[in-house]
Scaffold this motif. Structure first.
Motif, PDB file in Angstrom:
ATOM      1  N   PRO A 160      66.824 -15.173 126.370  1.00  0.00           N
ATOM      2  CA  PRO A 160      65.531 -15.555 126.942  1.00  0.00           C
ATOM      3  C   PRO A 160      64.581 -16.053 125.860  1.00  0.00           C
ATOM      4  CG  PRO A 160      65.621 -13.186 126.704  1.00  0.00           C
ATOM      5  CD  PRO A 160      66.970 -13.703 126.283  1.00  0.00           C
ATOM      6  N   ALA A 161      64.904 -17.210 125.287  1.00  0.00           N
ATOM      7  CA  ALA A 161      64.146 -17.709 124.145  1.00  0.00           C
ATOM      8  C   ALA A 161      64.268 -19.211 124.065  1.00  0.00           C
ATOM      9  CB  ALA A 161      64.657 -17.068 122.859  1.00  0.00           C
ATOM     10  N   ALA A 162      63.318 -19.829 123.361  1.00  0.00           N
ATOM     11  CA  ALA A 162      63.328 -21.265 123.133  1.00  0.00           C
ATOM     12  C   ALA A 162      62.739 -21.545 121.762  1.00  0.00           C
ATOM     13  CB  ALA A 162      62.535 -21.989 124.217  1.00  0.00           C
ATOM     14  N   LEU A 163      63.238 -22.611 121.140  1.00  0.00           N
ATOM     15  CA  LEU A 163      62.795 -22.990 119.801  1.00  0.00           C
ATOM     16  C   LEU A 163      62.294 -24.419 119.817  1.00  0.00           C
ATOM     17  CD1 LEU A 163      62.708 -22.285 116.714  1.00  0.00           C
ATOM     18  CD2 LEU A 163      64.968 -23.357 116.568  1.00  0.00           C
ATOM     19  N   VAL A 164      61.072 -24.611 119.341  1.00  0.00           N
ATOM     20  CA  VAL A 164      60.524 -25.942 119.129  1.00  0.00           C
ATOM     21  C   VAL A 164      60.663 -26.271 117.647  1.00  0.00           C
ATOM     22  CG1 VAL A 164      58.466 -27.397 119.186  1.00  0.00           C
ATOM     23  CG2 VAL A 164      58.889 -25.767 121.036  1.00  0.00           C
ATOM     24  N   THR A 165      61.240 -27.430 117.345  1.00  0.00           N
ATOM     25  CA  THR A 165      61.362 -27.908 115.967  1.00  0.00           C
ATOM     26  C   THR A 165      60.625 -29.233 115.877  1.00  0.00           C
ATOM     27  OG1 THR A 165      63.538 -26.875 115.790  1.00  0.00           O
ATOM     28  CG2 THR A 165      62.961 -28.500 114.125  1.00  0.00           C
ATOM     29  N   ALA A 166      59.792 -29.378 114.845  1.00  0.00           N
ATOM     30  CA  ALA A 166      58.968 -30.584 114.746  1.00  0.00           C
ATOM     31  C   ALA A 166      58.821 -31.012 113.295  1.00  0.00           C
ATOM     32  CB  ALA A 166      57.588 -30.328 115.355  1.00  0.00           C
ATOM     33  N   VAL A 167      58.657 -32.320 113.093  1.00  0.00           N
ATOM     34  CA  VAL A 167      58.267 -32.867 111.798  1.00  0.00           C
ATOM     35  C   VAL A 167      57.075 -33.775 112.021  1.00  0.00           C
ATOM     36  CG1 VAL A 167      60.579 -32.703 110.798  1.00  0.00           C
ATOM     37  CG2 VAL A 167      59.895 -34.793 111.996  1.00  0.00           C
TER      38      VAL A 167
END
Length: 285
Positions: A236-243
């Motif tokens: 039950p998790a989510a990851l946002v990755t950004a540059v």
């Protein structure tokens, strides 16, 4: 012959500073959160700030410059069952070179109990020229714990190349691995500035959200603008990755995600699933 004793916490050894800090948050039995342990030394000063409802808030203040090469710094945060804690920092952490030529180490350990919530949102880490910083963050979550964790890395100060920066984030939920991610930037790291990693950008960041509510309302894969993506994890998790080109635009990307963008445009559904407060922000952080 007896071995020499290690330097005490907060002392300056020949190879750098050794320092540790610890935060313990516990439910106070009256619907709020108490802070029975708030102890920091050396470069880490901990300040209790104004609480918001049931949530306690702590700000980490840098009492010394650094971390410098050779420093070893540790921060341990424990959020007991039912407690709510938000931790931020007063300013960015700037990794600087030291006299010894050794890398600096900054190790964070976060433990969140059943029914507890932790919002971990420090200011960015800035990798200055010729520095070498190794950072780790290990998270232990109980089955019903909730977490919002933000990390931001800025590669170099204005007009300078970055030093070397290595970060590793490991997250365990109910004793099982949820995320194990290692990132490396700067001199000596192959391909760090290529098209598959930063593509010329100078800032990178991650936003991790863990909430048991996502088991019934999973978050789908979604692109969040041109340089950010949302990836659901095996749990039950989510990851946002950004540059982004700079720290300001990176912060805007991550703030947009935590303010409702992760629901695929259904901000109302996201807030309901995440049990947000009256201001609509995730976890009332």
């Amino acid at each position: 012959m007896t071995a020499p004793s290690p330097p005490p916490h907060g002392s300056a050894a020949a190879s750098g500073v050794r320092a540790a800090a610890r935060i313990v948050a516990e439910a106070d039995g009256r619907g709020g959160t108490a802070l029975p342990v708030l102890a920091g030394d050396g470069p880490l000063a901990l300040r209790r700030t104004r609480a918001a409802g049931a949530e306690a808030r702590v700000t980490v203040v840098g009492a010394m410059s650094g971390p410098l090469g050779g420093d070893r710094i540790g921060l341990d945060v424990v959020v007991g069952p039912g407690a709510r804690l938000s931790v931020g920092s007063a300013a960015a952490t700037i990794a600087l070179p030291g006299r010894s030529g050794e890398p600096a180490h900054y190790d964070v350990r976060l433990t969140v109990g059943d029914g507890a919530t932790l919002c971990w949102r420090p200011e960015p880490v800035i990798s200055a020229r010729a520095s070498d910083l190794r950072m780790t963050c290990r998270v232990e979550l109980a089955p019903t714990a909730r977490l919002l964790l933000r990390e931001e890395q800025v590669l170099g100060r204005a007009g300078e190349p970055p030093g070397r920066l290595t970060t590793r984030l490991t997250v365990y939920r109910a004793g099982r691995a949820l995320l194990d991610q290692e990132l490396g930037y700067g001199p000596g790291t192959p391909g760090w500035d290529g098209g598959a990693v930063l593509a010329g950008h100078r800032s990178a960041g991650q936003l991790l959200l863990v909430d048991p509510a996502f088991e019934e309302r999973p978050i789908p894969v979604r692109q969040l603008g041109e340089t950010a993506v949302l990836t659901p994890l095996a749990g039950p998790a989510a990851l946002v990755t950004a540059v982004a080109p700079d720290a300001l635009r990176l912060r805007r990307l991550l703030d947009d995600a935590s303010d409702g963008g992760m629901a695929g445009g259904d901000a109302a559904g996201w807030r309901e699933a995440a049990q947000a407060g009256a201001d609509g922000r995730m976890f009332m952080c």
